[in-house]
Every structure is written in structure tokens, then in C-alpha cells.
Write an enzyme that holds these catalytic residues in place. Structure first.
Site, short mmCIF file in Angstrom:
data_model
loop_
_atom_site.label_atom_id
_atom_site.label_comp_id
_atom_site.label_asym_id
_atom_site.label_seq_id
_atom_site.Cartn_x
_atom_site.Cartn_y
_atom_site.Cartn_z
CD GLU A 1 -2.92 -1.12 -0.10
OE1 GLU A 1 -3.07 -0.06 -0.48
OE2 GLU A 1 -3.65 -2.03 -0.34
CD GLU B 1 -3.50 -2.86 -7.24
OE1 GLU B 1 -3.03 -3.74 -6.43
OE2 GLU B 1 -3.82 -1.76 -6.59
CG HIS C 1 -6.73 -5.36 -7.38
ND1 HIS C 1 -7.79 -4.36 -7.80
CD2 HIS C 1 -5.82 -5.06 -6.45
CE1 HIS C 1 -7.90 -3.55 -6.72
NE2 HIS C 1 -6.44 -3.88 -6.01
#
Length: 864
Positions: A329, A354, A418
Site C-alpha cells: 500500500e 498494482e 488487480h
């Protein structure tokens, strides 16, 4: 925060812009003395077509990156008729000699469109409100801009809607993009990026964290990492964790600080990873730390990054504070600060976004090397999102999660980011570890691709970060037939060429790794003929000023034809010279002696010397680490002025050499800093092993200057090596200078002990010796010296064990006692005060009877 359309970094854009006409203008010839920004401005003026320039464009500098060899890379953002252009960013590259080296550009063609909207701002706001799922708080005024995220510009509105997601706890900052002509929703993205889990145990075990002491209490504020803080979001105002004895948590969720430890550790590990591996000063690049909030919400099964801080829920019993999740993150924060607005969070660029976080999240895990959470290529394996013990994603074989693409196809751009990340994750795994069976999982190949031999994580992570740092644009993708240069394959190849040479082993590995995941490219195949690898032996060395050292440079043939390789060295400190004998070698096993000579004025420090071998068809490099010692002694001063810019971190080094053993418990550091507000400053001493001792932590308020001597207990640190004074300016408005500083390790405690772990056989009826040499230990040995002996033998009654002092004096430790007992494992205390410590000490073992044998396993001597 994925600010893929919003103006993410207005505050960091320098107040400078360049406007050019669509046709080339006459520019002054480049000069190696020109600044990177001046060179970039000249390049824009001379090559407007390369950046898709029009007369309606204007450009603002976003960031400047300078390489060690003098090459530079200047990032720009773009406006069109005064409107922000998302996807219009570009990077201008200049060679070390000042010449133009091309540009990284997201636009396919120059912009040409009307800026008059047929859909009103009010209509766009209503559309955005309707697109929000959850409870709406506010709808901000729409911004009209040019959306060029696909490489072609179209007029659009961006509207930010703030509120809560349907769970009522997760904050949402949703950016909705609508077509300014048709009113259709073109896409949306949320600044708040989350990971959902079931709250299983995520602890990293017993770890060391940096905290702050003041007013008799310790606080979970990390002065070594930009004053990053960890707080308890389950309490009003999210107070920072505090503790009376600096021992935090108990390893269970019963102690609320246990979750704080993991979050605090994860933030520091991520900061250190980017600083120490990639030379990036923390997540934001300015030395500022990150706030971590734990115990957020009620049974909140999420963790998220909102652009400025990390937030962790407690899940269904345990906080979601996994190390790779934290690294993942916070790496989004790096991406969005390196590339203007970040990589567009949709399609293939979103997948690359991602994947970048998956890659660096995993590398943080490897870097931290926490025994309870060792590095791997599984994403979120600790948080059990699926509820069945499986990870969120598998980098070695992305398709194992049931949704991710492990091989690129024309449909990759249409799936969730993702899952499109799987292509880059698979590429990175193959590049670092290789395809097929590995210690981390078996990586399949796509189609008929050839097997890939990994180049190791250390090289792979440098290639990916450099591609992100100096080449990626906001809309870089896997495959782009209209702009094949604006692809991840092209940019990682450019990064590999920069770092390791064109068509070197690493470059070819990047080609093969992309091919192994079915990502094609426009790059030409490297020739299979002449090629070689350059190496240095030894790879490092130290020298006193005025002296010289040598290393052997060798070439190893990896192609089919030998070539002559000319050698050169760069990166030397002032006053140092490099000479090769001979100056050129054969690529087929040739060697040359590199002599680096220093002058008495060569400044102490550690330097990376790059040796370049230029052949007839390829160029290769290797690195030698040169340490120039300071004057012999246990005290050194650095009197060189070092500017302390606002909101930055700077370091000033000294090199201690000729100071035996460990530093003293009563060492001192004298600091002279000129600054107009010392309450802004965090001042730390960094030991050669990288550990920090805080000297000054934002005390003193508006007081001018620091002129103080600090006592520091450094008894656990080796004296010799590079010590650094690190100064962080942690608040805005004031600047200053490190005027000078002195470290004094006088009274250093020598390490007057030694161990010999080498096995020495004890044949039957013979006498053997094992030695330990002590040096730099003043005076005589202690009357309570100890000798620890480990001997493997099947009948210790045969043995006579004696310590022989440097002057030949004998001290019998064991004299044929113990009978048929096996082995000696014992410590003996001796009065060795008549003996000088320095010299060669010998453990003498005599086997005085027949039939049994053994060996000295190890022995240790302590004379303190």
C-alpha cells in the site's frame, strides 16, 4: 491514492514552464555545463515533434533526476489551452555530455480538440453523484480537463465525490470521469486503496522499532524515519501509542500496542527499503514519515492507503498489519509521487500500478527479513482474504488465484487492475528467480517461450524501480501498437541498458522474461556473437590518503567471438587517479591490474568506482567499492558546510580508521549547526552498521543554532568505519547548514577476545595446536580471563589441554581426568594478569594414550 486524473502534485511542480511552437526552433547547442532543466528546455525547443508539441501547449517541470554519470531525466506535465492534460506527461532524457537522448511520451499524436464542453459542470456533478455507491458526503466542483489516458485527447469532466462506502466505515474519495461531449461515464477511481481480509494473525515476531523519549515516557514516533507515527484509531483523536519502558506489546491482540508494533515496523521497513536500496528518501521523497492508524472501525476487515497514511482494521479478531500489505500500500504512495498523478488506475497501466506495489511489497518483505514473516512471492498470505489459507495473489503463477492473467492477451486491458497486474508480477518473478521450479514456486511459461534464467532480486528490483523513476509515464502499458516506445517492456529494457549495459546478460534476461509472459516488443534481438562479463576481485578495499591499492579486473567470454576490451574508471574521489595495466584486455579471460592512487588531500569516505569495459560490439561495467580512511585515530571532524534545505534530510560523513575494537560507552559527538528554528530538526548519529542514535529531536522551538556536545554510549559498535551525522528538517519555512561536527571515540574498548572455530584433528598419541591472535589490546590480560574449550573425543582421560601464552608460559586446563567420558565442553577462568594481551595464543592438546582420537571443534579466549 491513485490520482490518475487529478492534479496530484501541484505543490511539487517547480514554477517554471516552457512553451514552444509546433515547429522546431533554433536552440543553443547543448553543453555539459548546462543544468538538467536547461538541457531539457533546449531539447523541447529542438525536438517538438518528439513530445507531440502544439502551439496550444505549455509545460511545467515536475521532477529532475540526475544520474551519477551526469545523465539527466526531467519530467514535465502538460496543459492544452490552459487545461490540464492527463496522459500528457513526458520525460526528456539527456546524456552525460549534454546531448539529447530522446523522450518518454504518453501521447500518440499532438493534441487537436475543442475545449468547449457540450455537457455542463452541473450535469457532470449529478452524473458523478449517481455513480457513487454508499453514503455521499460532498460533491466537489467538476474540473474540465483533457483526458489523454489512452494516448489520444478528449474533453472531459472530473468530479470528486467524498463519502463512505456501503459498509459505512470505509472512507471514499471517488473521482468520476465523464465525457464533456456525450456525458457518458468514462471511468472512475477511488483515492482510498484497500485490501480486505478476515483478520488472522499477522505479526512479524519480535522486532526492533525506533521510538522517541520525552517527559519521562516513550512514544511510538520514529525519529529515524521522518517522525512517522503510529496511533490507536480506536480511541478519540487517534492518540500516539506511549509506553513507560520502551517494551511494546505482548505478541497478542490483548495488548493494543502489539498491532502498533507491526504497523510501526512495516512503515520503517518500507521507508528503509526505498532509502537504502533505491536512494529514495522515504515514501514521499522528502524524508517525511508515514502515519499508521491501527484498530480502525468496528470489526473492520480492511486496511487502506489514502495518499498520506495507512489505516488498519482489526478484522474479526486480529489487526490486518501484514508486512507485505504495508509495503504494497505504501508503494502506491511512491508510484503516485514519482509519476505525475501515478500510473492511470485502469486498463494495463492500472495493472502495472498494482504490480509495482506487489513487487515492492514483496521486496520489502525480503528486505526486512523478519524471521516470523520471511520473504516470498505470495501477496497477502498472512491475512487469508479467501478464508481458506490461500494468498491474495501468486507472483510465480498468477493464474492460481483463479482470476489473474499470467500471460498477456488482448483482453488483459479489460480486466480488473488487480488481475491484469499478474502479467507484470509473472515477468518480475521470472526475471528475478527464473522460470520453472524455484524455491518459491514453479513458474510456467507462456506458449513456446524459452526458459528464463533469473538475474536475482537485487538486479531485478533496481531495473523495475529505474523504469518507474525515469521512464514510465502515466499511461504506460504492456503493449501499445500506436506508441510501442511507451510500454513496460521498452522502459525496463532502457533501465537494464542504463544499469548493466545494452545487450548484457541482464538486458537479454529482461527480453526473455517479457517474452515468457507473452508480451511482445519492438526491440531488436541482441546479437549472439561477441559478448562478455566484467568483474573485479576483490570488489572492495580501503586505503589511507596518499596511498594506493589494487584490484584485478577480468573479462569472461559469454559469446562466440573474442574481442578487445578497453578499460576506463569513473566515480573516483577528488585527488585520486586510476591506472590499468594493461589498458585493454581480451574478452576471453583477459585480466588487468587496476591501481587506484589517492593523494593526501583525498577526502575520507566510501565511493563507488565504476569500471567500464568497451568492446567492439558491446560495453559492460563492474563496480569496485573504495573506502578512503580518515587519519588514524579515534576522533574525526567534518568541517565541510552542508546545506539543510527545507523539509529535507542530509548527511555528513567521517571515516574512523586505526581505532581498534569497539567505541567507548563515553563517546561524544559535538555538533555545530546553523539554523533559524532548531525545533524543526531531528539530528541523529548513524553508526557504520546503519543503526541510529538520536541526539536532538525537534526540541528548542524557535532557538537559533545547535552548538552542543552529546555523550553517547557506543560500546556495542565497532569503532572503525563510516559514521554519519544525519539531519532532518521536519517542518517548513526555515533552512540552515551543518557547519561542522566531531565524533570522539577515545577510550574505545578493544575487542580483546577471539575465537577459532576451525576443526583440528587429534590423532592418536600426538600433540596438536590451534591459535588465536589478539592485537590492538593495550596492557595485560585480566585476572579473570576465560578460555572456553569444545573438544570432541571418545576418551577425555587421554587428553592434556594447555593454554600457551604469547611468551610461552603454560596454563594447564585439563590433565587426563574424566576417564572414558566423551568430549570436553567447558569454560576455564584463569589469572592471566602477568601476560600481555597482544600476540599469538595457542590451545595445545596432547593425546597421551592409545586407541581413541578426536578433534578440536572450537575454542575461545577472552582477556578483558
Amino acid at each position: 491514492m491513485k490520482r490518475t486524473f487529478a492534479t496530484a502534485c501541484a505543490a511539487t511542480v517547480l514554477v517554471a514552464s516552457v512553451a514552444v511552437s509546433a515547429s522546431a526552433t533554433q536552440a543553443a547547442p547543448p553543453s555539459r555545463s548546462s543544468s538538467p532543466t536547461a538541457l531539457a528546455a533546449q531539447a523541447i525547443a529542438a525536438h517538438p515533434a518528439d513530445i507531440r508539441a502544439t502551439g496550444s501547449d505549455a509545460y511545467a517541470i515536475y521532477s529532475v533526476h540526475s544520474d551519477a554519470d551526469g545523465a539527466s531525466h526531467v519530467r514535465y506535465t502538460r496543459t492544452y489551452q490552459g487545461l490540464r492534460v492527463h496522459g500528457g506527461d513526458f520525460v526528456v532524457h539527456s546524456n552525460a555530455d549534454g546531448s539529447y537522448d530522446g523522450a518518454s511520451v504518453g501521447l500518440v499524436n499532438a493534441l487537436s480538440l475543442s475545449t468547449t464542453a457540450e455537457v455542463t459542470a452541473a450535469q457532470a456533478a449529478r452524473t458523478a453523484r449517481a455513480a457513487f455507491a454508499g453514503t455521499v458526503g460532498t460533491v466537489e466542483s467538476p474540473e474540465k480537463f483533457v483526458d489523454a489516458s489512452t494516448g489520444t485527447g478528449r474533453l472531459a469532466w472530473e468530479t470528486v465525490v467524498k463519502g463512505r462506502r456501503p459498509d459505512g466505515q470505509t472512507p471514499s474519495v471517488l473521482h468520476v470521469i465523464t465525457d464533456a461531449t456525450s456525458g457518458a461515464v468514462l471511468g472512475s477511481f477511488d483515492e482510498v486503496m484497500e485490501v480486505n481480509g478476515t483478520g488472522n494473525s499477522l505479526y512479524s515476531g519480535t522486532v526492533t522499532i525506533d521510538t522517541t523519549f520525552g517527559s519521562g515516557i516513550y512514544s511510538m514516533i520514529d525519529p529515524s524515519h521522518g517522525n512517522g507515527r503510529t496511533c490507536d484509531a480506536g480511541l478519540p483523536g487517534c492518540p500516539v501509542f506511549t509506553d513507560a519502558d520502551n517494551v511494546w506489546g505482548n505478541g497478542t491482540n490483548a495488548d493494543r500496542a502489539s498491532a502498533g508494533v507491526d504497523a510501526h515496523f512495516g512503515a520503517a521497513a518500507t521507508f528503509d527499503y526505498f532509502k537504502n536500496v533505491h536512494n529514495r528518501n522515504g515514501i514521499f521523497g522528502n524524508g517525511a514519515g508515514v502515519t499508521s492508524r491501527v484498530h480502525y472501525g468496528t470489526n473492520y476487515v480492511n486496511a487502506f492507503w489514502d495518499g498520506t497514511q495507512m489505516t488498519y482494521g482489526d478484522g474479526l479478531g486480529r489487526p490486518l498489519v501484514s508486512l507485505d500489505v504495508a509495503g504494497h500500500e505504501m508503494s502506491h504512495g511512491v508510484t503516485e509521487n514519482v509519476v505525475p498523478g501515478g500510473l492511470t488506475y485502469s486498463g494495463e497501466s492500472g495493472g502495472l500500478n498494482e504490480a509495482t506495489s506487489d513487487i515492492f511489497g514483496s521486496m520489502v518483505e525480503f528486505y526486512a527479513a523478519a524471521p516470523a514473516d520471511p520473504g516470498d512471492y505470495l501477496i497477502g498470505e498472512k491475512i487469508d482474504i479467501n478464508g481458506n489459507g490461500t494468498p491474495l495473489r501468486y507472483m510465480y503463477n498468477p493464474t492460481l488465484d483463479g482470476s489473474s492473467h499470467g500471460c498477456w492477451s488482448t483482453s488483459t486491458k479489460s480486466i480488473d487492475v488487480h488481475y491484469s497486474s499478474g502479467v507484470a508480477n509473472h515477468f518480475y518473478f521470472n526475471l528475478a528467480e527464473g522460470s520453472g521450479a524455484t524455491p518459491y514456486g514453479t513458474s510456467p511459461l507462456c506458449g513456446s517461450a524459452a526458459a528464463v534464467t533469473g538475474i536475482g532480486r537485487a538486479k531485478a528490483e533496481r531495473i523495475w524501480f529505474r523504469a518507474l523513476d525515469v521512464y514510465f509515464t502515466s499511461n504506460t502499458s504492456y503493449v501499445n501498437t500506436a506508441a510501442p516506445a511507451n510500454t513496460s517492456r521498452a522502459y525496463t529494457l532502457a533501465a537494464a541498458a542504463d544499469l548493466f549495459g545494452l545487450c548484457g546478460t541482464e538486458y537479454v534476461a529482461v527480453q526473455k522474461a517479457w517474452t515468457s509472459v507473452n508480451v511482445p516488443g519492438a526491440d531488436a534481438a541482441c546479437p549472439g556473437g561477441p559478448d562478455f562479463v566484467l568483474g573485479a576481485s576483490p570488489t572492495s578495499g580501503s586505503v589511507n590518503p596518499g596511498s594506493a591499492l589494487t584490484t584485478t579486473i577480468s573479462a569472461t567470454q559469454s559469446g562466440s567471438t573474442a574481442q578487445t576490451v578497453a578499460l576506463a574508471a569513473a566515480g573516483l574521489p577528488s585527488g585520486a587517479t586510476a591506472a590499468f595495466s594493461p589498458t585493454s584486455i581480451s574478452s576471453n579471460g583477459g585480466t588487468s591490474t587496476l591501481t587506484i592512487a589517492t593523494s593526501v588531500s583525498t577526502p575520507p569516505g566510501t565511493y563507488q568506482v565504476t569500471v567500464t569495459g568497451t568492446g567492439t560490439s558491446s560495453t559492460r561495467t563492474t563496480t569496485f567499492t573504495l573506502t578512503v580512511n580518515g587519519p588514524a585515530g579515534c576522533s574525526q571532524t567534518n568541517a565541510t558546510d552542508i546545506a539543510i534545505p527545507d523539509l529535507s534530510t542530509v548527511e555528513s560523513p567521517v571515516v574512523i580508521s586505526g581505532c581498534p575494537g569497539n567505541a567507548s560507552a563515553t563517546s561524544t559527538v559535538t555538533v555545530n549547526i546553523l539554523h533559524t528554528y532548531i525545533g524543526d530538526l531531528v539530528v541523529s548519529l548513524i553508526a557504520p552498521d546503519g543503526t541510529a542514535s538520536i541526539l536532538h529531536n525537534r526540541t528548542g522551538g524557535a532557538t537559533d543554532n545547535i552548538n552542543q556536545t552529546y555523550p553517547v554510549n557506543l560500546s556495542g559498535k565497532a569503532a572503525n568505519g563510516t559514521w554519519k551525522l544525519r539531519v532532518q528538517d521536519a517542518a517548513s519555512a526555515d533552512v540552515g547548514t551543518i557547519d561542522s561536527w566531531t565524533i570522539n571515540l577515545v577510550g574505545s574498548t578493544p575487542v580483546c577476545a577471539g575465537t577459532n572455530p576451525a576443526d583440528v584433528p587429534i590423532p592418536d598419541n600426538t600433540t596438536v595446536n590451534s591459535t588465536i591472535v589478539l592485537s590492538g589490546c593495550p596492557g595485560n590480560a585480566s585476572p579473570t580471563s576465560t578460555v572456553t574449550v569444545e573438544i570432541v573425543h571418545t576418551y577425555i582421560g587421554d587428553l592434556v589441554v594447555t593454554l600457551v601464552a604469547p611468551d610461552g608460559s603454560l596454563y594447564v586446563l585439563h590433565n587426563r581426568t574424566g576417564g572414558a567420558t566423551d568430549n570436553i565442553n567447558q569454560s576455564y577462568t584463569l589469572n592471566l594478569s602477568p601476560e600481555l594481551r597482544n600476540g599469538t595464543w595457542t590451545l595445545r592438546v596432547q593425546d597421551a594414550a592409545t586407541s581413541d582420537t578426536g578433534y578440536i571443534n572450537s575454542w575461545a579466549l577472552t582477556t578483558l
